[in-house]
Scaffold this motif. Structure first.
Motif, PDB file in Angstrom:
ATOM      1  N   PHE A   1       0.948  -1.174   0.030  1.00 23.47           N
ATOM      2  CA  PHE A   1       0.004   0.093  -0.057  1.00 23.47           C
ATOM      3  C   PHE A   1       1.130   1.435  -0.043  1.00 23.47           C
ATOM      4  O   PHE A   1       0.614   2.316  -0.735  1.00 23.47           O
ATOM      5  CB  PHE A   1      -0.760   0.016   0.998  1.00 23.47           C
ATOM      6  CG  PHE A   1      -1.723   1.010   1.191  1.00 23.47           C
ATOM      7  CD1 PHE A   1      -2.937   1.322   0.451  1.00 23.47           C
ATOM      8  CD2 PHE A   1      -1.716   2.268   2.034  1.00 23.47           C
ATOM      9  CE1 PHE A   1      -3.807   2.467   0.539  1.00 23.47           C
ATOM     10  CE2 PHE A   1      -2.494   3.386   2.152  1.00 23.47           C
ATOM     11  CZ  PHE A   1      -3.562   3.422   1.378  1.00 23.47           C
ATOM     12  N   SER A   2       1.930   1.285   0.967  1.00 25.09           N
ATOM     13  CA  SER A   2       2.749   2.594   0.821  1.00 25.09           C
ATOM     14  C   SER A   2       3.694   2.691  -0.432  1.00 25.09           C
ATOM     15  O   SER A   2       3.614   3.795  -0.646  1.00 25.09           O
ATOM     16  CB  SER A   2       3.739   2.220   1.897  1.00 25.09           C
ATOM     17  OG  SER A   2       3.314   2.352   3.165  1.00 25.09           O
ATOM     18  N   LEU A   3       3.881   1.483  -0.989  1.00 32.96           N
ATOM     19  CA  LEU A   3       4.556   1.459  -2.474  1.00 32.96           C
ATOM     20  C   LEU A   3       3.695   2.115  -3.515  1.00 32.96           C
ATOM     21  O   LEU A   3       4.108   2.875  -4.171  1.00 32.96           O
ATOM     22  CB  LEU A   3       5.135   0.061  -3.121  1.00 32.96           C
ATOM     23  CG  LEU A   3       5.762   0.092  -4.090  1.00 32.96           C
ATOM     24  CD1 LEU A   3       6.999   1.015  -3.998  1.00 32.96           C
ATOM     25  CD2 LEU A   3       6.088  -1.392  -4.222  1.00 32.96           C
ATOM     26  N   VAL A   4       2.459   1.843  -3.527  1.00 28.41           N
ATOM     27  CA  VAL A   4       1.382   2.179  -4.422  1.00 28.41           C
ATOM     28  C   VAL A   4       1.304   3.761  -4.225  1.00 28.41           C
ATOM     29  O   VAL A   4       1.142   4.455  -5.124  1.00 28.41           O
ATOM     30  CB  VAL A   4       0.095   1.381  -4.216  1.00 28.41           C
ATOM     31  CG1 VAL A   4      -1.009   2.109  -4.964  1.00 28.41           C
ATOM     32  CG2 VAL A   4       0.424   0.178  -4.929  1.00 28.41           C
ATOM     33  N   CYS A   5       1.111   4.162  -3.173  1.00 22.10           N
ATOM     34  CA  CYS A   5       0.819   5.692  -2.705  1.00 22.10           C
ATOM     35  C   CYS A   5       2.110   6.447  -3.026  1.00 22.10           C
ATOM     36  O   CYS A   5       1.785   7.434  -3.597  1.00 22.10           O
ATOM     37  CB  CYS A   5       0.544   5.651  -1.217  1.00 22.10           C
ATOM     38  SG  CYS A   5      -1.101   5.336  -0.661  1.00 22.10           S
ATOM     39  N   LEU A   6       3.221   5.733  -2.902  1.00 19.48           N
ATOM     40  CA  LEU A   6       4.337   6.531  -3.184  1.00 19.48           C
ATOM     41  C   LEU A   6       4.667   6.650  -4.743  1.00 19.48           C
ATOM     42  O   LEU A   6       5.010   7.838  -5.275  1.00 19.48           O
ATOM     43  CB  LEU A   6       5.807   5.949  -2.681  1.00 19.48           C
ATOM     44  CG  LEU A   6       7.119   6.660  -2.904  1.00 19.48           C
ATOM     45  CD1 LEU A   6       7.131   8.108  -2.324  1.00 19.48           C
ATOM     46  CD2 LEU A   6       8.139   5.826  -2.303  1.00 19.48           C
ATOM     47  N   SER A   7       4.265   5.512  -5.298  1.00 18.91           N
ATOM     48  CA  SER A   7       4.182   5.709  -6.833  1.00 18.91           C
ATOM     49  C   SER A   7       3.507   6.695  -7.349  1.00 18.91           C
ATOM     50  O   SER A   7       3.541   7.413  -8.216  1.00 18.91           O
ATOM     51  CB  SER A   7       4.006   4.311  -7.531  1.00 18.91           C
ATOM     52  OG  SER A   7       4.777   3.410  -7.263  1.00 18.91           O
ATOM     53  N   ASN A   8       2.150   6.595  -6.855  1.00 18.00           N
ATOM     54  CA  ASN A   8       1.102   7.355  -7.245  1.00 18.00           C
ATOM     55  C   ASN A   8       1.468   9.078  -7.057  1.00 18.00           C
ATOM     56  O   ASN A   8       1.238   9.886  -7.818  1.00 18.00           O
ATOM     57  CB  ASN A   8      -0.347   7.373  -6.809  1.00 18.00           C
ATOM     58  CG  ASN A   8      -1.075   6.046  -7.389  1.00 18.00           C
ATOM     59  OD1 ASN A   8      -0.728   5.729  -8.231  1.00 18.00           O
ATOM     60  ND2 ASN A   8      -1.960   5.671  -6.556  1.00 18.00           N
ATOM     61  N   GLN A   9       1.967   9.234  -5.960  1.00 15.64           N
ATOM     62  CA  GLN A   9       2.529  10.583  -5.587  1.00 15.64           C
ATOM     63  C   GLN A   9       3.599  11.129  -6.503  1.00 15.64           C
ATOM     64  O   GLN A   9       3.888  12.433  -7.016  1.00 15.64           O
ATOM     65  CB  GLN A   9       3.158  10.548  -4.147  1.00 15.64           C
ATOM     66  CG  GLN A   9       3.709  12.136  -3.776  1.00 15.64           C
ATOM     67  CD  GLN A   9       4.133  12.069  -2.443  1.00 15.64           C
ATOM     68  OE1 GLN A   9       4.427  10.985  -1.811  1.00 15.64           O
ATOM     69  NE2 GLN A   9       4.401  13.232  -1.836  1.00 15.64           N
ATOM     70  N   LEU A  10       4.557  10.241  -6.769  1.00 14.84           N
ATOM     71  CA  LEU A  10       5.639  10.465  -7.748  1.00 14.84           C
ATOM     72  C   LEU A  10       5.137  10.782  -9.297  1.00 14.84           C
ATOM     73  O   LEU A  10       5.230  11.628  -9.880  1.00 14.84           O
ATOM     74  CB  LEU A  10       6.702   9.509  -7.850  1.00 14.84           C
ATOM     75  CG  LEU A  10       7.432   9.101  -6.612  1.00 14.84           C
ATOM     76  CD1 LEU A  10       8.402   7.981  -6.712  1.00 14.84           C
ATOM     77  CD2 LEU A  10       8.314  10.467  -6.453  1.00 14.84           C
ATOM     78  N   LEU A  11       4.257   9.727  -9.568  1.00 11.24           N
ATOM     79  CA  LEU A  11       3.553   9.779 -10.995  1.00 11.24           C
ATOM     80  C   LEU A  11       2.680  11.156 -11.061  1.00 11.24           C
ATOM     81  O   LEU A  11       2.857  12.060 -12.032  1.00 11.24           O
ATOM     82  CB  LEU A  11       2.534   8.809 -11.200  1.00 11.24           C
ATOM     83  CG  LEU A  11       1.597   8.626 -12.639  1.00 11.24           C
ATOM     84  CD1 LEU A  11       2.730   8.593 -13.597  1.00 11.24           C
ATOM     85  CD2 LEU A  11       0.944   7.514 -12.646  1.00 11.24           C
ATOM     86  N   GLY A  12       2.160  11.807 -10.144  1.00 10.94           N
ATOM     87  CA  GLY A  12       1.568  13.040  -9.892  1.00 10.94           C
ATOM     88  C   GLY A  12       2.307  14.011 -10.101  1.00 10.94           C
ATOM     89  O   GLY A  12       1.928  15.145 -10.838  1.00 10.94           O
ATOM     90  N   GLN A  13       3.768  14.116  -9.545  1.00  7.77           N
ATOM     91  CA  GLN A  13       4.483  15.224  -9.430  1.00  7.77           C
ATOM     92  C   GLN A  13       5.029  15.265 -11.034  1.00  7.77           C
ATOM     93  O   GLN A  13       5.097  16.166 -11.441  1.00  7.77           O
ATOM     94  CB  GLN A  13       5.803  14.878  -8.611  1.00  7.77           C
ATOM     95  CG  GLN A  13       5.540  15.106  -7.233  1.00  7.77           C
ATOM     96  CD  GLN A  13       6.408  14.810  -6.276  1.00  7.77           C
ATOM     97  OE1 GLN A  13       7.626  14.160  -6.831  1.00  7.77           O
ATOM     98  NE2 GLN A  13       6.364  14.926  -4.955  1.00  7.77           N
ATOM     99  N   VAL A  14       5.230  13.883 -11.600  1.00 14.17           N
ATOM    100  CA  VAL A  14       5.707  14.084 -12.936  1.00 14.17           C
ATOM    101  C   VAL A  14       4.516  14.819 -14.179  1.00 14.17           C
ATOM    102  O   VAL A  14       4.772  15.306 -14.805  1.00 14.17           O
ATOM    103  CB  VAL A  14       6.117  12.623 -13.570  1.00 14.17           C
ATOM    104  CG1 VAL A  14       6.150  12.393 -15.074  1.00 14.17           C
ATOM    105  CG2 VAL A  14       7.439  12.252 -12.965  1.00 14.17           C
ATOM    106  N   ASN A  15       3.238  13.997 -13.703  1.00 13.87           N
ATOM    107  CA  ASN A  15       1.935  14.677 -14.549  1.00 13.87           C
ATOM    108  C   ASN A  15       1.915  16.160 -14.213  1.00 13.87           C
ATOM    109  O   ASN A  15       1.715  16.726 -15.407  1.00 13.87           O
ATOM    110  CB  ASN A  15       0.856  14.198 -14.023  1.00 13.87           C
ATOM    111  CG  ASN A  15       0.896  12.359 -14.742  1.00 13.87           C
ATOM    112  OD1 ASN A  15       1.433  12.008 -15.645  1.00 13.87           O
ATOM    113  ND2 ASN A  15      -0.135  11.516 -14.243  1.00 13.87           N
ATOM    114  N   ASN A  16       2.046  16.808 -13.184  1.00 13.62           N
ATOM    115  CA  ASN A  16       2.209  18.138 -13.191  1.00 13.62           C
ATOM    116  C   ASN A  16       3.138  18.896 -13.831  1.00 13.62           C
ATOM    117  O   ASN A  16       3.078  19.822 -14.320  1.00 13.62           O
ATOM    118  CB  ASN A  16       2.082  18.582 -11.502  1.00 13.62           C
ATOM    119  CG  ASN A  16       0.919  18.125 -10.695  1.00 13.62           C
ATOM    120  OD1 ASN A  16       0.083  18.032 -11.174  1.00 13.62           O
ATOM    121  ND2 ASN A  16       1.152  18.079  -9.409  1.00 13.62           N
TER     122      ASN A  16
END
Length: 139
Positions: free
Chosen positions: A9-24
Motif C-alpha cells: 500500500f505504501s509503495l502504491v501511494c508513493l508511486s502515485n505521488q511520484l506519478l502525480g509530480q511528473v504529470n504536474n
C-alpha cells in the motif's frame, strides 16, 4: 501478511505521488510550450526574454545557430515569425531538464505549409522553467 499489505500500500501511494509530480511537471511544460508560441506570435520580446535563459540557443530550420541577441535583433527589425502548430509527441524529464520532442507545421504568408521536427529543452530554475535550447529541422 499485514506488514506485506502495508508495504505494498505504501509503495502504491508513493508511486502515485511520484506519478502525480511528473504529470504536474508535464502539464506545466505543455502550458509553457503553448504560451511560448503565443508570445512569439505576438512578437512579445519582453515576455520571451523572461522564459528564455540568457544563453538560450537555437539551431533553426535554416541550419543557422542563433542566440538571444540574434533573435531579439531579428524581431526588433520587424521580422514576424510565421504561425506554427506544434504537436508534442514526447516529454522526457532528466534531473532539472525537460526535453520536448515532436512535429510542427509552419504556415507561411504565401500559403505554403512547412513540416518540421523539433526538440525544445527546458531547465527548472528557482523562478520556474526556462527554455535553454531549441533545434528544428524540416523542409
Amino acid at each position: 501478511m499485514m506488514k506485506l499489505f502495508l508495504s505494498l500500500f505504501s509503495l502504491v501511494c508513493l508511486s502515485n505521488q511520484l506519478l502525480g509530480q511528473v504529470n504536474n511537471k508535464e502539464n506545466e511544460i505543455r502550458k509553457l510550450e503553448k504560451d511560448w508560441t503565443i508570445l512569439l506570435d505576438k512578437n512579445d520580446t519582453t515576455a520571451l526574454k523572461s522564459i528564455w535563459t540568457d544563453k538560450y540557443v537555437v539551431n533553426n530550420a535554416m541550419g543557422k545557430i542563433v542566440g538571444v541577441q540574434d533573435i531579439l535583433a531579428l524581431m526588433k527589425s520587424g521580422h514576424v515569425f510565421p504561425k506554427v502548430d506544434r504537436s508534442i509527441e514526447k516529454i522526457t524529464f532528466q534531473d532539472d531538464l525537460a526535453i520536448v520532442m515532436g512535429s510542427e507545421k509552419e504556415y507561411a504568408k504565401d500559403g505554403k505549409v512547412k513540416n518540421r521536427r523539433f526538440t525544445n529543452v527546458w531547465i527548472e530554475k528557482k523562478d520556474g522553467w526556462k527554455l535553454i535550447a531549441r533545434q528544428a529541422t524540416g523542409n
